[in-house]
Design a protein around this motif. Structure first.
Motif, PDB file in Angstrom:
ATOM      1  N   LEU A   4       0.820  -1.212   0.000  1.00  0.00           N
ATOM      2  CA  LEU A   4       0.000   0.000   0.000  1.00  0.00           C
ATOM      3  C   LEU A   4       0.852   1.260   0.000  1.00  0.00           C
ATOM      4  CD1 LEU A   4      -2.706  -1.064   2.627  1.00  0.00           C
ATOM      5  CD2 LEU A   4      -2.847  -1.218   0.138  1.00  0.00           C
ATOM      6  N   ASP A   5       2.142   1.134  -0.358  1.00  0.00           N
ATOM      7  CA  ASP A   5       2.972   2.334  -0.407  1.00  0.00           C
ATOM      8  C   ASP A   5       2.589   3.170  -1.619  1.00  0.00           C
ATOM      9  OD1 ASP A   5       4.512   1.579  -2.782  1.00  0.00           O
ATOM     10  OD2 ASP A   5       5.602   0.188  -1.504  1.00  0.00           O
ATOM     11  N   GLN A   6       3.203   4.347  -1.734  1.00  0.00           N
ATOM     12  CA  GLN A   6       2.787   5.290  -2.768  1.00  0.00           C
ATOM     13  C   GLN A   6       3.122   4.843  -4.183  1.00  0.00           C
ATOM     14  OE1 GLN A   6       0.741   7.939  -2.069  1.00  0.00           O
ATOM     15  NE2 GLN A   6       0.752   6.696  -0.222  1.00  0.00           N
ATOM     16  N   GLY A   7       3.959   3.823  -4.319  1.00  0.00           N
ATOM     17  CA  GLY A   7       4.258   3.307  -5.646  1.00  0.00           C
ATOM     18  C   GLY A   7       3.456   2.080  -6.021  1.00  0.00           C
ATOM     19  N   ALA A   8       2.540   1.667  -5.150  1.00  0.00           N
ATOM     20  CA  ALA A   8       1.771   0.458  -5.411  1.00  0.00           C
ATOM     21  C   ALA A   8       0.822   0.655  -6.593  1.00  0.00           C
ATOM     22  CB  ALA A   8       0.978   0.062  -4.167  1.00  0.00           C
ATOM     23  N   ASP A   9       0.653  -0.385  -7.378  1.00  0.00           N
ATOM     24  CA  ASP A   9      -0.359  -0.387  -8.431  1.00  0.00           C
ATOM     25  C   ASP A   9      -1.717  -0.561  -7.760  1.00  0.00           C
ATOM     26  OD1 ASP A   9      -2.248  -1.924 -10.348  1.00  0.00           O
ATOM     27  OD2 ASP A   9      -0.699  -1.161 -11.696  1.00  0.00           O
ATOM     28  N   ARG A  10      -2.619   0.394  -7.951  1.00  0.00           N
ATOM     29  CA  ARG A  10      -3.873   0.381  -7.210  1.00  0.00           C
ATOM     30  C   ARG A  10      -4.758  -0.799  -7.573  1.00  0.00           C
ATOM     31  NH1 ARG A  10      -4.231   6.864  -8.240  1.00  0.00           N
ATOM     32  NH2 ARG A  10      -3.330   7.553  -6.256  1.00  0.00           N
ATOM     33  N   ASP A  11      -4.807  -1.154  -8.844  1.00  0.00           N
ATOM     34  CA  ASP A  11      -5.616  -2.306  -9.244  1.00  0.00           C
ATOM     35  C   ASP A  11      -5.077  -3.595  -8.631  1.00  0.00           C
ATOM     36  OD1 ASP A  11      -7.354  -0.757 -10.749  1.00  0.00           O
ATOM     37  OD2 ASP A  11      -6.216  -1.011 -12.598  1.00  0.00           O
ATOM     38  N   ASP A  12      -3.749  -3.748  -8.669  1.00  0.00           N
ATOM     39  CA  ASP A  12      -3.145  -4.944  -8.083  1.00  0.00           C
ATOM     40  C   ASP A  12      -3.399  -5.003  -6.589  1.00  0.00           C
ATOM     41  OD1 ASP A  12      -2.201  -5.627 -10.565  1.00  0.00           O
ATOM     42  OD2 ASP A  12      -0.123  -5.028 -10.184  1.00  0.00           O
ATOM     43  N   ALA A  13      -3.257  -3.865  -5.918  1.00  0.00           N
ATOM     44  CA  ALA A  13      -3.456  -3.841  -4.475  1.00  0.00           C
ATOM     45  C   ALA A  13      -4.890  -4.219  -4.103  1.00  0.00           C
ATOM     46  CB  ALA A  13      -3.119  -2.455  -3.924  1.00  0.00           C
ATOM     47  N   ALA A  71      -6.955  -6.086  -5.867  1.00  0.00           N
ATOM     48  CA  ALA A  71      -7.131  -7.516  -6.133  1.00  0.00           C
ATOM     49  C   ALA A  71      -6.512  -8.351  -5.012  1.00  0.00           C
ATOM     50  CB  ALA A  71      -6.505  -7.868  -7.478  1.00  0.00           C
ATOM     51  N   GLU A  72      -5.350  -7.932  -4.529  1.00  0.00           N
ATOM     52  CA  GLU A  72      -4.688  -8.659  -3.440  1.00  0.00           C
ATOM     53  C   GLU A  72      -5.508  -8.571  -2.155  1.00  0.00           C
ATOM     54  OE1 GLU A  72      -1.119  -6.480  -3.650  1.00  0.00           O
ATOM     55  OE2 GLU A  72      -0.318  -7.597  -5.369  1.00  0.00           O
ATOM     56  N   LEU A  73      -6.102  -7.429  -1.899  1.00  0.00           N
ATOM     57  CA  LEU A  73      -6.948  -7.292  -0.712  1.00  0.00           C
ATOM     58  C   LEU A  73      -8.181  -8.183  -0.796  1.00  0.00           C
ATOM     59  CD1 LEU A  73      -6.784  -3.411  -0.270  1.00  0.00           C
ATOM     60  CD2 LEU A  73      -5.912  -5.082   1.370  1.00  0.00           C
ATOM     61  N   LEU A  74      -8.814  -8.182  -1.954  1.00  0.00           N
ATOM     62  CA  LEU A  74     -10.034  -8.982  -2.119  1.00  0.00           C
ATOM     63  C   LEU A  74      -9.754 -10.480  -2.057  1.00  0.00           C
ATOM     64  CD1 LEU A  74     -11.813  -6.917  -4.923  1.00  0.00           C
ATOM     65  CD2 LEU A  74     -12.487  -7.120  -2.522  1.00  0.00           C
ATOM     66  N   ALA A  75      -8.494 -10.874  -2.296  1.00  0.00           N
ATOM     67  CA  ALA A  75      -8.131 -12.289  -2.238  1.00  0.00           C
ATOM     68  C   ALA A  75      -7.961 -12.777  -0.797  1.00  0.00           C
ATOM     69  CB  ALA A  75      -6.834 -12.530  -3.017  1.00  0.00           C
ATOM     70  N   LEU A  76      -7.904 -11.821   0.175  1.00  0.00           N
ATOM     71  CA  LEU A  76      -7.744 -12.218   1.569  1.00  0.00           C
ATOM     72  C   LEU A  76      -9.081 -12.704   2.126  1.00  0.00           C
ATOM     73  CD1 LEU A  76      -5.593  -9.217   2.886  1.00  0.00           C
ATOM     74  CD2 LEU A  76      -4.798 -11.453   2.094  1.00  0.00           C
ATOM     75  N   PRO A  77      -9.117 -13.854   2.757  1.00  0.00           N
ATOM     76  CA  PRO A  77     -10.374 -14.380   3.312  1.00  0.00           C
ATOM     77  C   PRO A  77     -10.983 -13.429   4.332  1.00  0.00           C
ATOM     78  CG  PRO A  77      -8.634 -16.049   3.343  1.00  0.00           C
ATOM     79  CD  PRO A  77      -7.970 -14.755   3.005  1.00  0.00           C
ATOM     80  N   GLY A  78     -12.254 -13.105   4.126  1.00  0.00           N
ATOM     81  CA  GLY A  78     -12.980 -12.291   5.093  1.00  0.00           C
ATOM     82  C   GLY A  78     -12.932 -10.807   4.844  1.00  0.00           C
ATOM     83  N   LEU A  79     -12.140 -10.332   3.879  1.00  0.00           N
ATOM     84  CA  LEU A  79     -12.075  -8.901   3.612  1.00  0.00           C
ATOM     85  C   LEU A  79     -13.024  -8.586   2.459  1.00  0.00           C
ATOM     86  CD1 LEU A  79      -8.887  -6.751   3.836  1.00  0.00           C
ATOM     87  CD2 LEU A  79     -10.625  -6.232   2.127  1.00  0.00           C
ATOM     88  N   ASP A  80     -14.071  -7.796   2.736  1.00  0.00           N
ATOM     89  CA  ASP A  80     -15.121  -7.583   1.747  1.00  0.00           C
ATOM     90  C   ASP A  80     -14.798  -6.421   0.804  1.00  0.00           C
ATOM     91  OD1 ASP A  80     -15.763  -5.162   3.068  1.00  0.00           O
ATOM     92  OD2 ASP A  80     -17.241  -6.167   4.333  1.00  0.00           O
ATOM     93  N   ALA A  81     -15.627  -6.279  -0.231  1.00  0.00           N
ATOM     94  CA  ALA A  81     -15.384  -5.285  -1.273  1.00  0.00           C
ATOM     95  C   ALA A  81     -15.502  -3.862  -0.746  1.00  0.00           C
ATOM     96  CB  ALA A  81     -16.369  -5.503  -2.429  1.00  0.00           C
ATOM     97  N   ARG A  82     -16.397  -3.630   0.199  1.00  0.00           N
ATOM     98  CA  ARG A  82     -16.548  -2.274   0.742  1.00  0.00           C
ATOM     99  C   ARG A  82     -15.297  -1.852   1.509  1.00  0.00           C
ATOM    100  NH1 ARG A  82     -20.518   1.435   1.566  1.00  0.00           N
ATOM    101  NH2 ARG A  82     -21.997   0.082   0.489  1.00  0.00           N
ATOM    102  N   THR A  83     -14.725  -2.758   2.294  1.00  0.00           N
ATOM    103  CA  THR A  83     -13.502  -2.440   3.018  1.00  0.00           C
ATOM    104  C   THR A  83     -12.347  -2.206   2.054  1.00  0.00           C
ATOM    105  OG1 THR A  83     -14.226  -3.760   4.921  1.00  0.00           O
ATOM    106  CG2 THR A  83     -11.878  -3.251   4.772  1.00  0.00           C
ATOM    107  N   ALA A  84     -12.262  -3.039   1.015  1.00  0.00           N
ATOM    108  CA  ALA A  84     -11.202  -2.869   0.020  1.00  0.00           C
ATOM    109  C   ALA A  84     -11.321  -1.520  -0.681  1.00  0.00           C
ATOM    110  CB  ALA A  84     -11.241  -4.008  -0.998  1.00  0.00           C
TER     111      ALA A  84
END
Length: 472
Positions: free
Chosen positions: A404-413, A415-428
């Motif tokens: 989540l640093d300032q150079g992170a690709d936002r789309d990739d980040a 997608a990686e968040l949504l791949a975590l079990p239990g983390l929903d789309a609104r939080t992402a």
């Protein structure tokens, strides 16, 4: 903008374009911001640059009257998701000073040569020159607002040696560090006597255009986590204070509500635009080398590099949003002072975040009133709370699986968040909006027209401010 349009902006002293480009005058050897109050130079003597670093690299020095190096940053860097935009956000965070060009390139996933070529081609300056311009500005601030020894300022600003520091300041400002200190405005000299490392460093965090400070401070007050944040005062005269975890140490910052909102609306330029203003701040750092990083994180938190003219023009043309924009011109979409911290807070909520601070937060060496700790690092949370979504998120942040640093690709980040079990789309979506400072995010389930792009995050803030959308 073509060069003729830029010249018209210079001729009208249009503050809307401060930070979006710079102009230099061949006959004087000086570069300025578009709103510089000096006599407008003849067109054939003017050259335009995308960055202050490019102007400096071409041999021009900063105007002492309009201080072009102190303008808000270009809003383009927050909007753009390409390598240039990501690189500029990382350079602003001090990556080149800490990790060099190789570290910058590695975070972007490119070779150092590719990064150099892309930045030079588009901006007229490479990463070293861009970081050098930022170091010079940091040193200028310290020289004119603190009594820190000049040698300490050199290294605190990121310079490798005193000689390099002296040479750069003479080249950029046509003055020695001692001369710059002596030339500080009268008010700055008076303030400087108290601006020691113990008392803190006073700063003015500039913004362009109108700024709805009240809405930002309302949000920060509603979110404040005990132990690491507090809000003092009454509405319109509040001070927000918080702790910061920084690369070389820790910090405590205090930001006042009143200056930016009052002064931004006090006058208009010849073009009819608000000239902008600033938020008064004071930084207490355990290591002065963290000044640049701390300032950039505050600028993201308060969304000070936004372009309110572009946002309000697009959203104000919408039938639903038009009245809301007219009622709150310059409404911002706040970011986060610490992206990893915000991700955890977005997941667990305020009450649980306060519990995490009490149990696992790192105690400050010198507490300041109710500010006693910094938010626990992801690695600490991953070890202490290994189970459930919190443990999974903390581990992913700690080992770099989610960046989540300032150079992170936002789309990739996302997608990686949504791949975590239990983390929903609104939080992402909340994490993408705030931690990654994405100006174009809409919460899942909110039907928004394409005409709101690329400012959907700001549209959401208008709906929330008007009570049409519940805040989460």
């Amino acid at each position: 903008m073509d060069e003729d349009t830029r010249y018209e902006a210079v001729r009208s002293r249009d503050g809307r374009f401060d930070g979006e480009f710079f102009f230099a005058v061949a006959t004087t050897g000086i570069y300025c911001r578009p709103s510089c109050p000096a006599v407008t130079p003849k067109r054939h003597n003017v050259r335009f640059f995308a960055t202050a670093a490019a102007a400096q690299g071409s041999g021009f020095r900063a105007c002492r009257r309009c201080r072009p190096d102190a303008v808000p940053g270009s809003a383009d860097w927050n909007v753009r998701a390409d390598v240039v935009g990501r690189a500029m956000r990382l350079i602003g965070d001090g990556i080149v000073d800490r990790e060099g060009v190789a570290g910058l390139a590695a975070r972007l996933g490119y070779s150092a040569r590719q990064v150099q070529r892309q930045l030079t081609t588009e901006l007229g300056a490479g990463p070293v020159a861009l970081a050098r311009a930022q170091r010079a500005h940091t040193a200028h601030v310290l020289l004119q607002t603190t009594d820190l020894p000049i040698t300490q300022i050199a290294f605190a600003s990121g310079f490798a040696s005193v000689r390099q520091f002296n040479d750069t300041m003479r080249e950029v400002y046509a003055s020695t560090p001692s001369e710059l200190r002596a030339a500080a405005p009268r008010g700055g000299r008076a303030t400087r006597r108290a601006a020691t490392p113990t008392a803190g460093i006073p700063l003015r965090l500039a913004h362009r255009g109108p700024y709805q400070a009240g809405a930002v401070f309302d949000l920060l007050a509603a979110e404040a986590v005990a132990g690491i944040e507090e809000m003092n005062g009454v509405r319109g005269r509040r001070t927000y204070r918080r702790t910061l975890r920084l690369p070389h140490g820790t910090g405590i910052v205090a930001v006042d509500e009143r200056a930016g909102a009052e002064r931004a609306g006090a006058a208009r330029t010849a073009s009819g635009a608000h000239p902008g203003g600033w938020l008064d701040a004071r930084l207490h750092l355990t290591d002065p080398r963290d000044l640049t990083t701390a300032v950039q994180r505050l600028r993201r938190l308060f969304d000070l590099d936004a372009d309110p003219y572009a946002v309000d023009e697009r959203l104000g043309a919408d039938a639903r949003l038009g009245p809301l924009v007219a009622a709150r011109p310059g409404l911002r979409s706040p970011g986060a002072a610490d992206p990893d911290e915000f991700a955890v807070r977005a997941l667990v909520g305020r009450a649980r975040a306060e519990e995490l601070v009490r149990r696992y937060g790192k105690a400050l060496d010198a507490p300041s009133g109710p500010l006693t700790q910094v938010f626990p690092e992801p690695a600490v949370l991953a070890e202490a709370e290994p189970d459930g979504t919190l443990g999974t998120l903390a581990a992913a942040l700690a080992d770099g699986a989610v960046r989540l640093d300032q150079g992170a690709d936002r789309d990739d980040a996302q997608a990686e968040l949504l791949a975590l079990p239990g983390l929903d789309a609104r939080t992402a979506a909340a994490i993408r909006t705030r931690a990654l400072a994405d100006p174009d995010v809409a919460p899942p389930g909110l039907d928004v027209p394409d005409t709101w792009r690329p400012w959907r995050s700001y549209a959401v803030q208008h709906l929330r401010a008007a009570g049409e959308l519940e805040y989460r």
